[in-house]
Enzyme design. Structure first.
Site, mmCIF file in Angstrom:
data_model
loop_
_atom_site.group_PDB
_atom_site.id
_atom_site.type_symbol
_atom_site.label_atom_id
_atom_site.label_comp_id
_atom_site.label_asym_id
_atom_site.label_seq_id
_atom_site.Cartn_x
_atom_site.Cartn_y
_atom_site.Cartn_z
ATOM 1 N N GLU A 294 4.571 -6.739 -0.767
ATOM 2 C CA GLU A 294 4.386 -7.011 -2.190
ATOM 3 C C GLU A 294 5.702 -7.425 -2.856
ATOM 4 O O GLU A 294 6.133 -6.809 -3.833
ATOM 5 C CB GLU A 294 3.751 -5.797 -2.885
ATOM 6 C CG GLU A 294 2.383 -5.469 -2.312
ATOM 7 C CD GLU A 294 1.629 -4.380 -3.036
ATOM 8 O OE1 GLU A 294 2.260 -3.449 -3.571
ATOM 9 O OE2 GLU A 294 0.380 -4.457 -3.055
ATOM 10 N N ASP A 373 -6.306 -0.393 0.770
ATOM 11 C CA ASP A 373 -5.437 0.239 -0.210
ATOM 12 C C ASP A 373 -6.134 1.333 -1.003
ATOM 13 O O ASP A 373 -6.472 1.130 -2.166
ATOM 14 C CB ASP A 373 -4.908 -0.845 -1.167
ATOM 15 C CG ASP A 373 -3.773 -0.332 -2.042
ATOM 16 O OD1 ASP A 373 -3.333 0.804 -1.825
ATOM 17 O OD2 ASP A 373 -3.335 -1.077 -2.933
ATOM 18 N N GLU A 401 -5.560 6.336 -8.425
ATOM 19 C CA GLU A 401 -5.460 4.936 -8.845
ATOM 20 C C GLU A 401 -6.829 4.234 -8.869
ATOM 21 O O GLU A 401 -7.226 3.692 -9.889
ATOM 22 C CB GLU A 401 -4.500 4.187 -7.914
ATOM 23 C CG GLU A 401 -4.429 2.703 -8.224
ATOM 24 C CD GLU A 401 -3.425 1.963 -7.354
ATOM 25 O OE1 GLU A 401 -2.799 2.591 -6.487
ATOM 26 O OE2 GLU A 401 -3.273 0.747 -7.554
HETATM 27 C C1 BDP Z 1 -0.956 -0.090 -4.441
HETATM 28 C C2 BDP Z 1 -0.518 0.018 -5.858
HETATM 29 C C3 BDP Z 1 0.868 -0.473 -6.080
HETATM 30 C C4 BDP Z 1 1.810 0.129 -5.059
HETATM 31 C C5 BDP Z 1 1.311 -0.177 -3.678
HETATM 32 C C6 BDP Z 1 2.097 0.515 -2.573
HETATM 33 O O1 BDP Z 1 -1.425 -0.694 -6.669
HETATM 34 O O2 BDP Z 1 1.231 -0.140 -7.388
HETATM 35 O O3 BDP Z 1 3.093 -0.333 -5.224
HETATM 36 O O4 BDP Z 1 0.012 0.303 -3.540
HETATM 37 O O5 BDP Z 1 1.572 1.410 -1.955
HETATM 38 O O6 BDP Z 1 -2.008 0.787 -4.282
HETATM 39 O O7 BDP Z 1 3.232 0.140 -2.292
#
Ligand code: BDP
Length: 687
Positions: A294, A373, A401
């Site tokens: 990301e 996720d 989340e």
């Molecule tokens: C996702 C989240 C994000 C996190 C990412 C992570 O939306 O904010 O940075 O995972 O685990 O679930 O790095």
């Protein structure tokens, strides 16, 4: 009753008989370690805080011999004769650094209750166990209890930023930072350490895995002394402090112009960094790293792989026994939704599996429980257990989340238990995630479980009072994964709402059902997502459908789901051991709850339950809201049984849950009615 004490309320024991029993055993405490700091000192402090509240009596500390006929003796093994007397013959738990023994001894002239273990930390855990027994109203008259934790690493990850915000935080601001300052004097930190130690947590990473510029300075002269103050607090509760680091810290801090892991200047920089950190925090736990994920920097920039990157940090920490927790949440977040050949679910396995055996001994891969996720329902990540020669920890998400953001009740222990009980078959039958994470299937040097926490500076720590149960349960599950969800819920409710049997019975049932309720009115049959982009709260069916994130459901007028089969889809199923691969590959055997994760099917496809997919969607979404309504009615019955403050707060959240669940129901049902043109068999209102 704002919930600040969470499960360490120590409310007055109502039963007179029990109260006087507890008073007898704890009037005097003989402690071997007279130390002013350290876990035994913390244990004594906890007793001094808890006993007056539980039984209205302050314990007297004595060093040698107690005057009374009954007393409590606490200390590490071989520290004094009382302890030696209790430890007769082999007791397996006491070979473990964290295992403890609680035992009552009847001698000629007196009786005493011993709490002991190999280390001070173990003694602290034993004392918390004893206090939990009292808070639950258990007799301590004749105890003989030896316990040790299942998992070595029992960690918590904070996603806290130095500006005080929390990524995916739903309970206020950070307890560690405000306006780029560290809150080293905050009394909350000590209370937080108590809460964590009481459930056996032994490692905490105090900053977000997305390390911005401000947090990069946590490992510099500027902020390390304050980080060390946090570490000292945690140390006295047996908890090691970890930091998330920016993989490109060399560049970010302007000290080396590259982050190439094979560049000697980069290697040297991190070695010196490690030396500097350990000079102020001698028991520093290590680094958590989100690299090439990301948009975070990582070794790919230099045409190096994850083993090169992780090992470079591992080398630096090795002399001090530090660990690198290297996250496997690596996938293409700039995907073209038109391109059907990329499947995000495949990514972690595709990236990491070929690297098995290349990682140093102090590097541990941190693998999310599912391949996508933290959705309400996902299959277990096929990467877990697939790398016999590489240490691994499981990563769960306590912060809700995608599971209602602590406005909905969603007790996650049943979800985590399903993951832990999953038999990967990597080494034949019995290769469960539970055992792999314990390092008993592959001989890992380091293993365990970690999770993204749900706390913030709200009075009650977790926003929703009932979300405390997830945090509590997480720790308890890591200590002993054989505990059932029901046992954990019962324990938590009994010590958090000790006043009323009615509350206990009702809340336990509600908690146990809550995950299934949440699942029933959100995205169906394992397909996931359908949430408002970025915020991840509330329905937006096509919110991510044409995005770059690789999170699609492919609904059209004929059907829905992601074809991940080998036969005609992305081939993801092949990442599992043959037995599971075959089970998921075939429509006949794929479990209903994961159907749309693995297959694209017509709305008229008949599930094992006997319903069509479309009817299942309608039925579950109507039922989900009805179930919320049912529990709200039941909750109302408890007026007067729960203190007003918590009662009102929970009632408020339940109303929000109801409103939002209706929104989910109506949007999901309407969407699929319009797409499919198939009416609800029961003729209910769809817009
Ligand atoms: C996702 C989240 C994000 C996190 C990412 C992570 O939306 O904010 O940075 O995972 O685990 O679930 O790095």
């Amino acid at each position: 009753n704002n919930g600040y004490d969470a499960w360490l309320r120590y409310d007055k024991v109502k039963d007179d008989g029990l109260a006087s029993q507890y008073r007898e055993w704890t009037a005097e405490i003989v402690a071997s370690e007279a130390a002013v700091e350290g876990p035994v000192a913390s244990a004594i402090k906890e007793l001094q805080l808890a006993l007056p509240r539980l039984i209205g009596q302050t314990p007297k500390l004595v060093e040698e011999k107690a005057a009374s006929k009954r007393f409590l003796a606490i200390g590490t093994l071989n520290s004094f004769s009382y302890v030696e007397e209790a430890v007769q013959g082999p007791i397996a738990a006491l070979n473990d650094d964290e295992g403890y023994l609680l035992k009552t001894i009847t001698a000629a002239d007196c009786s005493y209750l011993v709490v002991t273990g190999k280390t001070e930390r173990a003694v602290l855990y034993g004392v918390f166990h004893l206090l939990r027994l009292m808070a639950q109203g258990e007799s301590i008259q004749s105890l003989q209890l030896a316990e040790q934790p299942k998992y070595r690493l029992r960690m918590i990850n904070h996603w806290d930023n130095m500006d005080g915000s929390i990524e995916r935080g739903y309970a206020g601001r950070s307890i560690f930072y405000r306006n780029n300052e560290l809150l080293v004097d905050s009394p909350r930190i000590v209370d937080y350490a108590r809460l964590m130690a009481s459930i056996g947590i032994n490692g905490i990473a105090i900053n977000n895995v997305n390390v911005h510029r401000a947090e990069t300075f946590l490992i510099t002269d500027k902020l390390l002394p304050q980080v060390a103050q946090f570490a000292a607090i945690f140390r006295s509760y047996g908890i090691k402090l970890f930091l998330s680091v920016n993989y490109a810290a060399t560049i970010e801090l302007g000290e080396v112009d590259t982050a190439d892991p094979l560049d000697p200047r980069v290697q040297e920089w991190w070695k010196q960094k490690a030396e500097q950190i350990y000079s102020v925090i001698p028991d520093f736990g290590g680094f958590v790293v989100k690299a090439d994920s990301e948009n975070r920097p990582g070794p790919f920039t230099y045409n190096r792989d994850h083993a090169d990157g992780a090992n470079m940090l591992g080398e630096a920490l090795k002399p001090y026994g530090g660990l690198v927790l290297w996250r496997c949440f690596v996938y293409d977040c700039h995907q073209d939704w038109r391109d059907r050949s990329t499947d995000r679910a495949r990514a972690a396995y595709d990236h990491f599996k070929p690297l098995d055996g290349r990682f140093l001994d102090n590097v541990i891969l941190q693998i999310k429980n599912g391949p996508m996720d933290f959705q309400v329902r996902e299959p277990v990540s096929p990467l877990f257990g697939a790398m016999p020669n590489t240490n691994a920890v499981m990563e769960f998400q306590i912060t809700q989340e995608y599971t209602g953001q602590q406005r909905h009740v969603c007790f996650l222990i049943p979800q985590w238990k399903e993951v832990l009980e999953f038999d990967t078959k990597v080494k034949g039958d019995g290769s469960t995630v539970k055992e792999i994470a314990a390092g008993s299937i592959h001989p890992y040097a380091h293993s365990g479980i970690t999770a993204v926490t749900n706390v913030g500076d709200d009075d009650n720590w977790t926003g929703h009072h009932l979300a405390q149960a997830n945090l509590y349960g997480y720790g308890r599950l890591l200590w002993n994964p054989e505990l059932s969800s029901e046992q954990i819920a019962e324990e938590w409710v009994r010590i958090t709402f000790p006043d009323s049997d009615a509350v206990q019975q009702l809340l336990v049932k509600f908690l146990l059902e809550s995950w299934s309720i949440y699942e029933s009115y959100t995205s169906p049959l394992g397909v996931g997502w359908m949430v408002t982009p970025h915020y991840h709260y509330g329905p937006d069916i096509d919110g991510y459908e044409y995005s770059k994130w690789g999170t699609y459901h492919f609904a059209d007028h004929k059907g829905i789901g992601v074809n991940r089969t080998v036969a005609s889809g992305t081939g993801y199923t092949s990442q599992y051991e043959p037995e599971h691969a075959a089970r998921y590959e075939s429509l006949e055997t794929c479990p209903d709850e994961l159907l749309l994760f693995f297959h694209h099917v017509p709305y008229t496809h008949v599930l094992h339950s006997g319903k069509t997919v479309i009817q299942h969607i309608y039925d579950t979404h109507f039922a989900g809201v009805e179930r919320v309504e049912y529990w709200i009615e039941r909750w109302k019955e408890l007026a007067g049984e729960v203190d007003e403050q918590r009662f009102a707060h929970i009632s408020g959240r339940l109303q929000e849950q109801l409103e939002n669940s209706k929104e989910w129901r109506d949007i999901v049902n309407t969407y699929f009615f319009r797409k499919s043109g198939i009416a609800d068999e029961k003729g209910r209102t769809i817009y």
